[in-house]
Structures are given as structure tokens and as C-alpha cells.
Write a protein that holds these residues in place. Structure first.
Motif, PDB file in Angstrom:
ATOM      1  N   ARG A   1       7.899   1.944   3.095  1.00 23.34           N
ATOM      2  CA  ARG A   1       7.783   3.374   3.409  1.00 23.34           C
ATOM      3  C   ARG A   1       9.168   3.927   3.733  1.00 23.34           C
ATOM      4  O   ARG A   1      10.132   3.180   3.849  1.00 23.34           O
ATOM      5  CB  ARG A   1       6.813   3.592   4.563  1.00 23.34           C
TER       6      ARG A   1
ATOM      7  N   ALA B   1       0.368   5.184   1.266  1.00 25.90           N
ATOM      8  CA  ALA B   1      -0.587   5.805   2.201  1.00 25.90           C
ATOM      9  C   ALA B   1      -0.289   7.287   2.427  1.00 25.90           C
ATOM     10  O   ALA B   1       0.138   7.686   3.500  1.00 25.90           O
ATOM     11  CB  ALA B   1      -0.545   5.035   3.525  1.00 25.90           C
ATOM     12  N   PRO B   2      -0.504   8.117   1.414  1.00 23.36           N
ATOM     13  CA  PRO B   2      -0.195   9.547   1.583  1.00 23.36           C
ATOM     14  C   PRO B   2      -1.260  10.306   2.386  1.00 23.36           C
ATOM     15  O   PRO B   2      -2.396   9.861   2.497  1.00 23.36           O
ATOM     16  CB  PRO B   2      -0.182  10.063   0.138  1.00 23.36           C
ATOM     17  N   SER B   3      -0.849  11.439   2.928  1.00 27.07           N
ATOM     18  CA  SER B   3      -1.786  12.342   3.613  1.00 27.07           C
ATOM     19  C   SER B   3      -2.086  13.511   2.679  1.00 27.07           C
ATOM     20  O   SER B   3      -1.154  14.141   2.160  1.00 27.07           O
ATOM     21  CB  SER B   3      -1.155  12.891   4.893  1.00 27.07           C
TER      22      SER B   3
ATOM     23  N   VAL C   1      -2.643   3.768  11.523  1.00 26.61           N
ATOM     24  CA  VAL C   1      -1.842   3.084  10.498  1.00 26.61           C
ATOM     25  C   VAL C   1      -1.769   1.587  10.821  1.00 26.61           C
ATOM     26  O   VAL C   1      -1.875   0.727   9.938  1.00 26.61           O
ATOM     27  CB  VAL C   1      -0.442   3.733  10.371  1.00 26.61           C
TER      28      VAL C   1
ATOM     29  N   ARG D   1       0.841  -1.212   0.000  1.00 31.84           N
ATOM     30  CA  ARG D   1       0.000   0.000   0.000  1.00 31.84           C
ATOM     31  C   ARG D   1       0.867   1.250   0.000  1.00 31.84           C
ATOM     32  O   ARG D   1       1.989   1.274   0.505  1.00 31.84           O
ATOM     33  CB  ARG D   1      -0.964  -0.012   1.175  1.00 31.84           C
TER      34      ARG D   1
ATOM     35  N   GLU E   1      -4.611   8.989   4.129  1.00 34.52           N
ATOM     36  CA  GLU E   1      -4.471   9.166   5.576  1.00 34.52           C
ATOM     37  C   GLU E   1      -4.864  10.596   5.958  1.00 34.52           C
ATOM     38  O   GLU E   1      -4.029  11.492   6.051  1.00 34.52           O
ATOM     39  CB  GLU E   1      -3.041   8.814   6.009  1.00 34.52           C
TER      40      GLU E   1
ATOM     41  N   LEU F   1      10.322   6.706   8.890  1.00 34.42           N
ATOM     42  CA  LEU F   1       9.332   6.021   9.731  1.00 34.42           C
ATOM     43  C   LEU F   1       9.871   4.719  10.316  1.00 34.42           C
ATOM     44  O   LEU F   1       9.142   3.966  10.960  1.00 34.42           O
ATOM     45  CB  LEU F   1       8.049   5.763   8.928  1.00 34.42           C
TER      46      LEU F   1
ATOM     47  N   TYR G   1      -1.780   9.088  14.123  1.00 41.18           N
ATOM     48  CA  TYR G   1      -1.127   8.405  12.999  1.00 41.18           C
ATOM     49  C   TYR G   1      -0.782   6.960  13.373  1.00 41.18           C
ATOM     50  O   TYR G   1      -1.134   6.012  12.666  1.00 41.18           O
ATOM     51  CB  TYR G   1       0.142   9.171  12.553  1.00 41.18           C
TER      52      TYR G   1
HETATM   53  N1  GLU Z   1       0.712   8.928   5.875  1.00 41.09           N
HETATM   54  C1  GLU Z   1       2.113   8.837   6.103  1.00 41.09           C
HETATM   55  C2  GLU Z   1       2.825   9.927   5.362  1.00 41.09           C
HETATM   56  O1  GLU Z   1       2.269  10.500   4.442  1.00 41.09           O
HETATM   57  C3  GLU Z   1       2.713   7.510   5.682  1.00 41.09           C
HETATM   58  C4  GLU Z   1       2.323   6.413   6.564  1.00 41.09           C
HETATM   59  C5  GLU Z   1       2.995   5.079   6.327  1.00 41.09           C
HETATM   60  O2  GLU Z   1       3.424   4.781   5.186  1.00 41.09           O
HETATM   61  O3  GLU Z   1       3.039   4.321   7.259  1.00 41.09           O
HETATM   62  O4  GLU Z   1       3.958  10.211   5.712  1.00 41.09           O
END
Ligand code: GLU
Length: 290
Positions: free
Chosen positions: A223, A9-11, A209, A7, A43, A227, A205
Motif C-alpha cells: 500500500r 483494498a479501495p474505499s 483493516v 490484497r 473498504e 499509510l 479504518y
Molecule cells: N482503504 C484504504 C484506502 O483506500 C487502503 C487501506 C490499506 O491498503 O490498508 O486508502
């Protein structure tokens, strides 16, 4: 054997930049090479900063790059009740406590400790001072009274309690571009008493997540390295909630000319600007090493 699930998962709190493009392309590339599925998750728990036009731009930019993802796309803001239900499970287990402190109060408590002990206060891997524990020992009566009176509060993990309940050791598996796996030790305690439910949203977050990766059956998380340390905390939350731990790959970050990581907040060149300047998706892929 079930297919691997990846996946991106952008904000939607700004335009995507080259760093996002790299992460999205790498996920899709892994999915293709591993015969897996590729999902997109929005997200958007931070309703004050996330905007529909940025979400629309994410779809536009990713499609322009040539990416194809499954429908429907999961939008976190539509699942606050799922996070609430999971939070109530944590609460029942005595894993969290309410925290009424403002940022200012936390800063003042830490400054006071530093003066008293003449030592720098410990920080989490992101550099934020650990929560000094002010609300950890409030009596149940006082906490309930303050909640009932409508006082704003967050919920924090009670790490001291959790170290007794679930001492570990914690570990997860990471994988590389060739699919080789290795076991990595995780140390969730270096995050202290993390906020799992913020004052202004029914989640955070870290909490959403972990829940969404499990709900969507994500087997492989790809990712950025920024992170990587958070994964230690995610492994603890997965254990606490009885969720499976996916495999992880933390990729290098795309840097700008000055060697800083790209960030929406630093107005790094967006994909839209690159496109407007005449770059085509093939040039972007090439520049990112695909
Ligand atoms: N939403 C997060 C971001 O844009 C990424 C989260 C993830 O990949 O765990 O930095």
C-alpha cells in the motif's frame, strides 16, 4: 509452503485514479512474481460516503486494467458483527475507554493546554493533534450512565494502559520489489489514544483493516507510503488481538503535475476520464512503469 496472499483494498467513496491503479497493479504484479494470490477488499465502513455506483466502478476500472481477483470479494460493511466481537475482546482486556467528546470540545481543550503551557500540542504522524485525554479518567459509573442515556460516544485505545500491558518493543518486516526483507522498528505510541470504534460506525479504518488482513490470511500488504506510519499502530493492534503481522511494502505515491499526491477529494484525473480521453490499459501500465 502456503502461498503468499496480497490484497488491494479501495474505499468506494469516489472514482479510482492513477494512484489506485498503481497500487492495484503493483499488488497483482507482486502476486504473480511471488506465485501468490490476489484478493480485492471493498473498504466501505463509512456508509455515509461510500456508494454502490463507486463500488461497481471499481470492478469495472480494475477489469479494464486487466486485473483478475478472487471471488467472493470481502465487503467490510457486511462484517460489522465481526468487528463488534473483536471490539468486545479489547473492552474485556481494559484496552479501550469510551469518549464522549465532540471535535469542537477536543479543539477547545487543546487550545486551552497550548495557552497554559505556551507550547504547541503534540500531533500524530498525520498531523492531527493527539487526543488530550479528557474522557480517559471518567469513572466507570459515569461512563456507564452516559452510555445508558444514549449519549453518542467513540471508543479509544488507552495508550497509557497499553504501554504498561504491552510495552513492546514493536517491529515488523518490510520487503522490497526484489523480495528482500528487513526489520523495521515501530512506534505505536506516537498515535496517542486512537479511535478504534467511531461514533457513527461499529469500527474504524485501523481496526477493520487489521482484522480483515488477518481474517483473509493476507501475508503481504502492499500500500502507499501515506499509510506507512499507520503500520506502527496496526502492529500494536495485531499484538493486542493476537493476530499475525503480515509483511509490508509501502510504495511511492503517484503525484500530479504540481507534485501533490493524487486524491479523490482533489478531483484528480480518474481512470474513467483517462479512458474517455482515449488512453488504453497498456498506456496506463507504461506510464506507471509496468
Ligand atoms: N482503504 C484504504 C484506502 O483506500 C487502503 C487501506 C490499506 O491498503 O490498508 O486508502
Amino acid at each position: 509452503m502456503t502461498k503468499p496472499v496480497f490484497r488491494f483494498a479501495p474505499s468506494p467513496n469516489g472514482r479510482l485514479h492513477l494512484g489506485h491503479a498503481y497500487s492495484a497493479l503493483l499488488n497483482a504484479d507482486f502476486a504473480k512474481r511471488f506465485g501468490g494470490r490476489f484478493l480485492l477488499r471493498i473498504e466501505d465502513i463509512d456508509i455515509a460516503r461510500c456508494r454502490p455506483e463507486f463500488e461497481a466502478a471499481i470492478y469495472e476500472d480494475l477489469a479494464w486494467l486487466g486485473l483478475v481477483w478472487e471471488s467472493p470479494v470481502r465487503r467490510q460493511s457486511e462484517h460489522f458483527s465481526d468487528y463488534r466481537a473483536a471490539f468486545l475482546r479489547l473492552k474485556e482486556r481494559g484496552a479501550v475507554y469510551p469518549c464522549f467528546c465532540s471535535r469542537k470540545e477536543i479543539t477547545a481543550a487543546i487550545a486551552c493546554q497550548e495557552t497554559e503551557t505556551d507550547r504547541p500540542w503534540p500531533r500524530d504522524p498525520d498531523g492531527t493533534p493527539l487526543y488530550p485525554g479528557t474522557c480517559r479518567n471518567l469513572s466507570d459509573e459515569e461512563a456507564e450512565r452516559r452510555i445508558a442515556s444514549g449519549e453518542p460516544h467513540a471508543w479509544r485505545l488507552d495508550s497509557a494502559q497499553l504501554q504498561r500491558m504491552l510495552p513492546g518493543p514493536y517491529r515488523y518486516r518490510r520487503f522490497d520489489r526484489e523480495g528482500r526483507e528487513e526489520i523495521v522498528a515501530a512506534d505505536p505510541w506516537r498515535w496517542g489514544d486512537t479511535v478504534v470504534v467511531r461514533k457513527e460506525t461499529p469500527t474504524s479504518y485501523h481496526f477493520s483493516v487489521v482484522l480483515d488482513d488477518a481474517l483473509q490470511g493476507i501475508t503481504h500488504v502492499v500500500r502507499g507510503q501515506d499509510l506507512e506510519a499507520a503500520t506502527d499502530l496496526h502492529v500494536l493492534l495485531q499484538t493486542l488481538l493476537g493476530l499475525p503481522t503480515p509483511l509490508y511494502h509501502h510504495h511511492g505515491l503517484v503525484l500530479d503535475q504540481t507534485g501533490d499526491k493524487l486524491a479523490k477529494s482533489r478531483q484528480s484525473t480518474s481512470l474513467a476520464e483517462a479512458r474517455a480521453a482515449g488512453l488504453d490499459p497498456q498506456a496506463i501500465r507504461q506510464r506507471l512503469g509496468f
